[in-house]
Motif scaffolding. Structure first.
Motif, PDB file in Angstrom:
ATOM      1  N   SER A  29       0.822  -1.214   0.000  1.00 36.93           N
ATOM      2  CA  SER A  29       0.000   0.000   0.000  1.00 36.93           C
ATOM      3  C   SER A  29       0.854   1.261   0.000  1.00 36.93           C
ATOM      4  O   SER A  29       0.467   2.279  -0.570  1.00 36.93           O
ATOM      5  N   GLU A  30       2.021   1.210   0.658  1.00 37.36           N
ATOM      6  CA  GLU A  30       2.959   2.340   0.679  1.00 37.36           C
ATOM      7  C   GLU A  30       2.257   3.662   0.994  1.00 37.36           C
ATOM      8  O   GLU A  30       2.425   4.675   0.314  1.00 37.36           O
ATOM      9  N   GLY A  31       1.421   3.599   2.019  1.00 39.69           N
ATOM     10  CA  GLY A  31       0.737   4.813   2.458  1.00 39.69           C
ATOM     11  C   GLY A  31      -0.555   5.118   1.734  1.00 39.69           C
ATOM     12  O   GLY A  31      -1.233   6.104   2.041  1.00 39.69           O
ATOM     13  N   ARG A  32      -0.947   4.290   0.752  1.00 38.89           N
ATOM     14  CA  ARG A  32      -2.199   4.508   0.035  1.00 38.89           C
ATOM     15  C   ARG A  32      -3.357   3.833   0.770  1.00 38.89           C
ATOM     16  O   ARG A  32      -3.159   3.069   1.712  1.00 38.89           O
ATOM     17  N   GLU A  50       4.182  -0.495  11.902  1.00 41.88           N
ATOM     18  CA  GLU A  50       4.485   0.786  12.560  1.00 41.88           C
ATOM     19  C   GLU A  50       5.764   0.689  13.384  1.00 41.88           C
ATOM     20  O   GLU A  50       6.613   1.586  13.364  1.00 41.88           O
ATOM     21  N   PRO A  97       5.764   2.592   6.213  1.00 41.91           N
ATOM     22  CA  PRO A  97       4.541   3.380   5.994  1.00 41.91           C
ATOM     23  C   PRO A  97       3.308   2.485   6.059  1.00 41.91           C
ATOM     24  O   PRO A  97       3.308   1.377   5.504  1.00 41.91           O
ATOM     25  N   GLU A 102      -2.929   4.972   4.406  1.00 42.79           N
ATOM     26  CA  GLU A 102      -3.518   6.230   4.876  1.00 42.79           C
ATOM     27  C   GLU A 102      -4.927   5.998   5.407  1.00 42.79           C
ATOM     28  O   GLU A 102      -5.410   6.729   6.273  1.00 42.79           O
TER      29      GLU A 102
END
Length: 736
Positions: free
Chosen positions: A542-545, A575, A580, A583
């Motif tokens: 996901s890399e923050g998506r 975490e 990341p 989001e």
């Protein structure tokens, strides 16, 4: 074989030689003739007058059983066998023991070679193998047409030029028309007995080297069609080209006196015989790979090239095959290849995966098509309805051309309308999503105008690999999927394995009722390492998506709670490691088990969404195996019980604040989708090809009148409400 003289004289001498060498009182050679009849063509030991007079049907007697099953039979007490058939004209009543082998060439049964002894005799495996080797020599003689016309080797219903309509199973939709090209032209083997084993081994090594080079080039060229799971399929195929056991068996046959070609054919025949006894889908796929590699190796031994064959392809080629390896399809000129028709095949077979990547219509399990089609026969292929027409008449051809033209026009219209909003006449938004299971499917997302992927079946990439992909490999795949989605939501369903979805490297005991057995979330609960590894890969990808995860086959809240706890644990772990995290994250359950309907309220605050898997829900609701042809069509998705259950799910989800979608086959049928919209469903996920037709339906309906009509059907007792729904669509001018 190399000597002069008539074919019948050669056959007589062969029978005499075999009887003498194997110390048998009788050697008999039966040849298959038209109408599946086995005629005695030569004998040493039986009455000479029986030659050309004694006939058995395939399946009749022990000889007929050998032919029907295409496998050797060795019997110390032949008369005790249930298939024993006494023929007084042969004088064989005095013989006790019998051993016979089928005469095979190119997978076709051409006759039977048998020996008999008066005393009780236990035939050794070596003697069986000797007779199988000799049968190859006889097969070449029969194939030459010296004994029986070649046309007689074909089934009676395959002779002539009558139009035929053959049905199969849809492996990839689409329509095409063109001319038949047989995938495997017969390669003449020539000599089967070697004079110099060292020379034959040298020729084999040279051919293997050439084949490996060709496969390496093909794998490099495959990247031109884009990254995807078809690349993994081809890598696995390339790996099998160096299988030591397969190569060793070929070498052993060379050392036993066969030419390189004869040794390859011998191993190929053994592979085909094994395929007939294997039900396991993975093992059949592996054996098919080896059979294809043998065919490819024969070409290199004979100095033949595919390029010459391809230059002679008609501009509109309909490829006909028993089955194919994944590399074989890429040998053909894509600009000329219009469709593929297979005698075997399945939706998860490697060739089907490659065909989907190339957008080629495919029909599988078209029985006897190879026996019924001749090269360059005109053929019509309707992949959408899994039907092909061979040598069609003028009326069928005219109707098909009209349908093909309409099909192309509709496709063009759907493409043109892909950016139009999916909104009803009275302003109700209906979100249309796409189902996917391969990376190559993601290309359809912008083409169809889908709002996102409502169901990504993560098990499909696992099923085409030869071993379990590690977390990094999975993460890379999921990352590519999210990249290609380009900001549109993707709902990843965690591994739904078990039942009819078997991983080749995940072997468990057979179950009496696998569809209702140890599968999906139940496996994940018992093998938490599988699920946690997959969840870790999804988080990394996901890399923050934004990330959407759905758990399959949830039957109660406790299962969902435990699965979500694993996800929470992996988020916490990410975490802690400074990675990341998404989001936003939404977690849902796939509703396939009716028991979950009554626990939807308890999911409030725990689940963000629920997706109805209508295929399994109907199966469990009606206690009806959807894979059983006897039950096909007995229960309809458009029936009062189904619509009532859907209505109850809609009500409970609305009350609990849980988003609802449908991602089974109901969502992709315009008429079924109409009923779902009438019941209040506002998110539908379907195969890419169905998005255009369903969008047309959505944009043509008025939900206020539709809702009242749909709810009026719930108290009816008809087996199916499809007719009533169809009349409503017609009366209101709604495409269906």
């Amino acid at each position: 074989m190399a000597g002069s003289g008539a074919a019948q004289d050669k056959l007589d001498r062969i029978a005499k030689l075999i009887a003498g060498d194997l110390v048998a009182e009788v050697c008999s050679i039966y040849v298959r003739r038209a109408g599946d009849v086995l005629e005695l063509f030569a004998t040493q030991g039986l009455k000479p007058e029986a030659v050309h007079e004694t006939r058995l049907r395939v399946g009749e007697g022990i000889v007929g059983a050998i032919a029907a099953e295409s496998r050797p039979i060795a019997l110390a007490e032949a008369r005790a066998h249930p298939n024993f058939a006494y023929r007084p004209e042969t004088g064989e009543e005095i013989y006790t023991s019998m051993m016979g082998v089928p005469i095979l060439r190119g997978g076709r049964m051409m006759g039977v070679l048998a020996i008999q002894n008066t005393s009780k005799r236990f035939y050794s495996d070596e003697e069986v193998e000797t007779l199988e080797t000799v049968s190859m020599v006889v097969a070449e003689m029969i194939a030459s047409g010296e004994l029986v016309e070649a046309s007689e080797q074909r089934p009676a219903d395959g002779i002539g030029l009558k139009p035929l309509r053959l049905e199969g199973v849809r492996l990839n939709g689409g329509m095409a028309m063109g001319f038949a090209v047989l995938h495997r032209p017969v390669i003449p083997v020539g000599r089967t007995v070697a004079e110099d084993a060292a020379e034959e081994r040298r020729r084999l090594d040279e051919a293997l080297s050439g084949m490996h080079d060709r496969l390496d080039k093909m794998l490099a060229d495959a990247h031109k069609h884009g990254q995807g799971d078809h690349i993994d399929v081809l890598r696995t195929y390339r790996m099998f080209a160096e299988d030591k056991g397969w190569i060793r068996r070929i070498v052993e046959n060379i050392e036993n006196g066969l030419t390189a070609e004869g040794a390859v054919v011998r191993v190929q025949d053994d592979t085909r015989a094994r395929m007939k006894k294997v039900d396991d889908a993975y093992l059949r796929e592996r054996l098919l790979d080896l059979e294809d590699l043998a065919f490819r190796l024969l070409q290199h031994l004979r100095g033949e090239t595919w390029d010459m064959e391809h230059r002679q392809l008609p501009d509109e080629t309909i490829l006909i095959a028993r089955n194919m390896g994944p590399a074989d399809l890429l040998d053909y000129d894509r600009s000329k290849l219009k469709a593929l028709v297979l005698e075997e095949g399945s939706s998860t077979s490697h060739v089907a995966i490659v065909a989907k990547a190339l957008e080629i219509p495919v029909i599988g399990r078209v029985k006897t098509v190879l026996d019924r089609v001749e090269p360059m026969d005109p053929i019509l292929v309707d992949g959408n309805n899994a039907v092909c027409f061979i040598r069609p008449g003028d009326e069928v051809l005219s109707a098909f051309r009209s349908s093909l033209r309409m099909f192309e026009e509709k496709r063009a219209a759907y493409r043109a309308a892909r950016d139009l909003p999916s909104v009803t006449q009275d302003g109700v938004d209906v979100t249309l999503l796409m189902n996917a299971g391969l990376l190559i499917d993601m290309a359809h997302l912008p083409e169809t105008g889908a709002a996102g992927v409502g169901l990504y079946r993560t098990e499909v990439p696992f099923m085409v690999r030869s071993d379990f992909p590690d977390t990094d490999t999975q993460a890379e795949l999921y990352r590519k999927i999210l990249d290609q989605a380009d900001g549109r939501p993707v709902t990843f369903r965690t591994l739904d394995i078990g039942g009819d979805k078997v991983l080749p490297y995940f072997h468990e005991a057979d179950e009496e009722n696998p569809a209702m057995g140890w599968r999906a979330i139940r496996i994940a609960m018992d093998r938490p390492g599988l699920l946690r590894g997959q969840l870790r890969a999804l988080i990394d990808a996901s890399e923050g998506r934004a990330l959407r995860v759905m758990f399959p086959m949830i039957a109660n809240v406790d299962e969902f709670r435990k699965a979500k706890a694993m996800l929470d644990k992996e988020l916490e772990r990410a975490e802690q490691r400074g990675k990341p995290i998404p989001e936003s994250i939404e977690v849902g359950a796939m509703l396939e088990v009716p028991a979950l309907v009554f626990q939807i309220d308890a999911l409030a605050g725990k689940a963000d969404f629920i997706s109805i898997g209508s295929n399994d829900l109907l199966q469990f609701l009606f206690a009806s195996d959807r894979g059983n042809p006897r039950l096909d069509g007995r229960y309809d998705s458009l029936s009062a019980p189904v619509l009532s259950v859907v209505q109850e799910i809609v009500r409970r989800c609305a009350r609990s604040g849980i988003d609802l979608s449908v991602c089974g086959e109901m969502a992709g049928s315009p008429l079924d989708a109409l009923a779902l919209i009438g019941l209040g469903v506002r998110r539908l996920s379907m195969s890419p090809a169905n998005i255009g037709p369903v969008r047309d339906t959505v944009r043509s309906c008025v939900t206020t009148s539709l809702q009242g009509f749909t709810e009026s059907l719930l108290n009816r007792t008809d087996r199916s409400l499809r007719g009533a729904m169809l009349n409503f669509a017609r009366d209101h001018g709604i495409p269906h």
